[in-house]
Design a protein around this motif. Sequence first.
Motif, short mmCIF file in Angstrom:
data_model
loop_
_atom_site.label_atom_id
_atom_site.label_comp_id
_atom_site.label_asym_id
_atom_site.label_seq_id
_atom_site.Cartn_x
_atom_site.Cartn_y
_atom_site.Cartn_z
N ALA A 285 0.87 -1.18 0.00
CA ALA A 285 0.00 0.00 0.00
C ALA A 285 0.91 1.23 0.00
O ALA A 285 1.55 1.52 1.01
CB ALA A 285 -0.90 0.02 1.23
N PRO A 286 1.00 1.95 -1.12
CA PRO A 286 1.92 3.09 -1.21
C PRO A 286 1.35 4.36 -0.56
O PRO A 286 1.24 5.41 -1.18
CB PRO A 286 2.11 3.25 -2.72
CG PRO A 286 0.83 2.77 -3.31
CD PRO A 286 0.34 1.67 -2.41
N LEU B 96 8.55 -11.47 -11.54
CA LEU B 96 7.61 -11.11 -10.47
C LEU B 96 7.19 -9.65 -10.57
O LEU B 96 8.02 -8.75 -10.72
CB LEU B 96 8.26 -11.36 -9.11
CG LEU B 96 7.42 -10.95 -7.89
CD1 LEU B 96 6.25 -11.90 -7.69
CD2 LEU B 96 8.29 -10.90 -6.63
N VAL B 97 5.88 -9.40 -10.47
CA VAL B 97 5.34 -8.06 -10.50
C VAL B 97 4.66 -7.77 -9.16
O VAL B 97 3.93 -8.62 -8.63
CB VAL B 97 4.31 -7.90 -11.64
CG1 VAL B 97 3.55 -6.58 -11.51
CG2 VAL B 97 5.01 -7.96 -12.99
N GLU B 98 4.91 -6.60 -8.62
CA GLU B 98 4.15 -6.09 -7.47
C GLU B 98 3.07 -5.17 -8.00
O GLU B 98 3.35 -4.18 -8.67
CB GLU B 98 5.05 -5.34 -6.50
CG GLU B 98 4.31 -4.66 -5.35
CD GLU B 98 3.54 -5.63 -4.47
OE1 GLU B 98 2.36 -5.32 -4.15
OE2 GLU B 98 4.09 -6.70 -4.11
N TRP B 99 1.81 -5.51 -7.71
CA TRP B 99 0.67 -4.70 -8.13
C TRP B 99 0.08 -4.05 -6.88
O TRP B 99 -0.69 -4.67 -6.17
CB TRP B 99 -0.36 -5.57 -8.84
CG TRP B 99 -1.50 -4.82 -9.47
CD1 TRP B 99 -1.72 -3.48 -9.45
CD2 TRP B 99 -2.57 -5.40 -10.23
NE1 TRP B 99 -2.87 -3.17 -10.14
CE2 TRP B 99 -3.40 -4.33 -10.63
CE3 TRP B 99 -2.90 -6.70 -10.59
CZ2 TRP B 99 -4.56 -4.55 -11.38
CZ3 TRP B 99 -4.04 -6.91 -11.33
CH2 TRP B 99 -4.86 -5.85 -11.72
N PRO B 100 0.44 -2.82 -6.59
CA PRO B 100 -0.01 -2.19 -5.34
C PRO B 100 -1.52 -1.98 -5.32
O PRO B 100 -2.16 -1.82 -6.37
CB PRO B 100 0.71 -0.83 -5.35
CG PRO B 100 1.75 -0.93 -6.40
CD PRO B 100 1.27 -1.92 -7.40
N VAL B 101 -2.06 -1.97 -4.11
CA VAL B 101 -3.48 -1.66 -3.96
C VAL B 101 -3.74 -0.25 -4.51
O VAL B 101 -2.89 0.64 -4.41
CB VAL B 101 -3.90 -1.76 -2.49
CG1 VAL B 101 -3.16 -0.76 -1.61
CG2 VAL B 101 -5.39 -1.62 -2.34
N THR B 102 -4.89 -0.05 -5.09
CA THR B 102 -5.21 1.20 -5.78
C THR B 102 -5.21 2.41 -4.85
O THR B 102 -5.74 2.36 -3.73
CB THR B 102 -6.57 1.07 -6.49
OG1 THR B 102 -6.41 0.17 -7.59
CG2 THR B 102 -7.07 2.41 -7.00
N TYR C 58 -0.04 0.11 8.29
CA TYR C 58 0.77 -0.39 7.18
C TYR C 58 1.12 0.78 6.28
O TYR C 58 0.74 1.92 6.53
CB TYR C 58 0.01 -1.46 6.38
CG TYR C 58 -1.36 -1.04 5.91
CD1 TYR C 58 -1.52 -0.20 4.81
CD2 TYR C 58 -2.51 -1.49 6.56
CE1 TYR C 58 -2.77 0.19 4.38
CE2 TYR C 58 -3.76 -1.10 6.14
CZ TYR C 58 -3.89 -0.28 5.05
OH TYR C 58 -5.14 0.12 4.63
N GLY C 59 1.84 0.49 5.20
CA GLY C 59 2.13 1.53 4.22
C GLY C 59 3.60 1.62 3.85
O GLY C 59 4.49 1.44 4.69
#
Length: 286
Positions: free
Chosen positions: A148-149, A173-179, A155-156
């Motif tokens: 979570a950016p 591997l790809v990290e797809w952050p939460v929107t 968290y964060g």
Amino acid sequence: MQNGLSVDVEDWFQVGAFERTIDRADWPTLECRVEANCDAVLKIFADAGVKGTFFTLGWVAERYPALIRRIVAAGHELASHGYDHKRVFAMTADEFAADLLKTRAILEDIGGVAVRGYRAPSFSVDARTPWAHPVLAEQGYAYSSSVAPVVHDHYGWPQSPRHAWRPVTGSDLVEWPVTTARFAGRTLAAGGGGFMRMLPYGFTRWAIAQMNAEGHPAILYFHPWEIDPGQPRVADASIRSKIRHYSGLSAMAGKLKKLLADFDWTRADALLPAQQQRAAPWQAAA
């Protein structure tokens, strides 16, 4: 544009808000509602004609194997949420690797499908866990949706990219952050969950539309317990935890149905090839 639809399969007593109030040892004695709630989610998805990704706890899968098979039979993706919702930054690298192996074995044995995706409990991959993505890559995961950016008290990782990125050199591997959404120079959490429950529907719709206008798919997440206003109340939880957990429960199903009608949705893995193609390498500064 198609967006990623995801469900974090855990029960009401397994959430981060209650981790200091409810002992893990007491979980087997509590009223389990995850199966009925997941079945309600499956019906909502079927009625809307959409497929999604179910990031599932190994603990839940062990106890409700028929539910896991129903998820797979309905055409949804089965992915890992870890075994018992322990945050990644509370583990060592070896403990994390063991948790991944144990959970994947349970899910694949019950579901009969390969597990390629992972989401950390409470988005707990961050600057404290530089070993997390390499471990995921070593175990052959195709993607993670664990970051979570944003700035948040639970968290964060605010320095990390808002869009899909490659965390490990030489790996797919790809990290797809939460929107998230951008407003007045700030990054706002907007991918679902409590933010979707507690804020007006228009906020979530605006955030997803903004992400699509940037040329990227959103990824929505929520939990089965969030559409269950009749769940038990934890009397001795803190006021903050009660507000976070119980606010907006009665409105969540309606908001979800609106979002499923207003946007195009699919499984996370269906969008993975495009995400891998566009994801740029990124590593945190030492």
